[in-house]
Design an enzyme around this catalytic site. Sequence first.
Site, PDB file in Angstrom:
ATOM      1  N   GLN A  98      -3.313   3.264   4.525  1.00 59.90           N
ATOM      2  CA  GLN A  98      -3.984   2.294   3.663  1.00 59.90           C
ATOM      3  C   GLN A  98      -3.682   0.876   4.156  1.00 59.90           C
ATOM      4  OE1 GLN A  98      -2.382   3.329  -0.163  1.00 59.90           O
ATOM      5  NE2 GLN A  98      -3.762   5.062  -0.435  1.00 59.90           N
ATOM      6  N   ALA A 110       0.873  -1.172   0.000  1.00 68.51           N
ATOM      7  CA  ALA A 110       0.000   0.000   0.000  1.00 68.51           C
ATOM      8  C   ALA A 110       0.908   1.219   0.000  1.00 68.51           C
ATOM      9  CB  ALA A 110      -0.912   0.014   1.216  1.00 68.51           C
ATOM     10  N   SER A 111       0.392   2.328  -0.511  1.00 66.31           N
ATOM     11  CA  SER A 111       1.234   3.515  -0.656  1.00 66.31           C
ATOM     12  C   SER A 111       1.555   4.203   0.663  1.00 66.31           C
ATOM     13  CB  SER A 111       0.568   4.521  -1.605  1.00 66.31           C
ATOM     14  OG  SER A 111       0.447   3.946  -2.890  1.00 66.31           O
ATOM     15  N   THR A 112       0.615   4.141   1.617  1.00 67.02           N
ATOM     16  CA  THR A 112       0.831   4.806   2.902  1.00 67.02           C
ATOM     17  C   THR A 112       0.409   3.889   4.042  1.00 67.02           C
ATOM     18  OG1 THR A 112      -1.400   5.756   3.058  1.00 67.02           O
ATOM     19  CG2 THR A 112       0.256   7.034   1.832  1.00 67.02           C
TER      20      THR A 112
END
Length: 199
Positions: A14, A9-11
């Site tokens: 998330q 996940a990007s962050t």
Amino acid sequence: MFIRAYLRASTEEQDATRAQAELLNFTQSKDVKIASQYIESKSGAKMDRPELARLIADSHPGDILLIEKVDRLSRLPYEQWKKLKTQLIDAKIHIVVVDQLMTHGIINGSEENSMIAKVLTEFMIDLAAAMARDDYETRRKRQAQGILKAQELGKYQGRQPDLELRENIKLLINEDKSWSQVQNLWKCSRSTIAKAVKG
């Protein structure tokens, strides 16, 4: 041949494990098992991803890197994607993408040694990686345009914290719940918990 699932996940806000069920269903439908999972919250537009690097280091020739979609592996600029792809090729790792039927041959046991299948698969992954990067850049551009417009209208307030979530986190912490319990209950990151506790 080991199947190594990569979930990203990007962050931290998330859920990197969101695709676990889909990957598990996929391998069960193929009557194979996932040997290990590598999970991280890092942008696909960055090369510095420790879990992906660990996956590559752990892999043996012929192992499979299993991902849900190509953008989980890369949203990199072309030159950096070439570098990552070279690492995967040098390690003799096969890429299998759940939503790309053409990549399933190595698991199905069909056309494994077909040069045409390999060339088509490589082309498809290159194309998907380029599209993922283009999508990333388009979304960033639109986001910047939206922020600029809101600033011009005096309406931009920046990203607002989820105050209700923070209150719920504080309540659980005050009830002596551990950070891990809070994470499991609210599906939030440790940095979110830290902000709630601090604020």
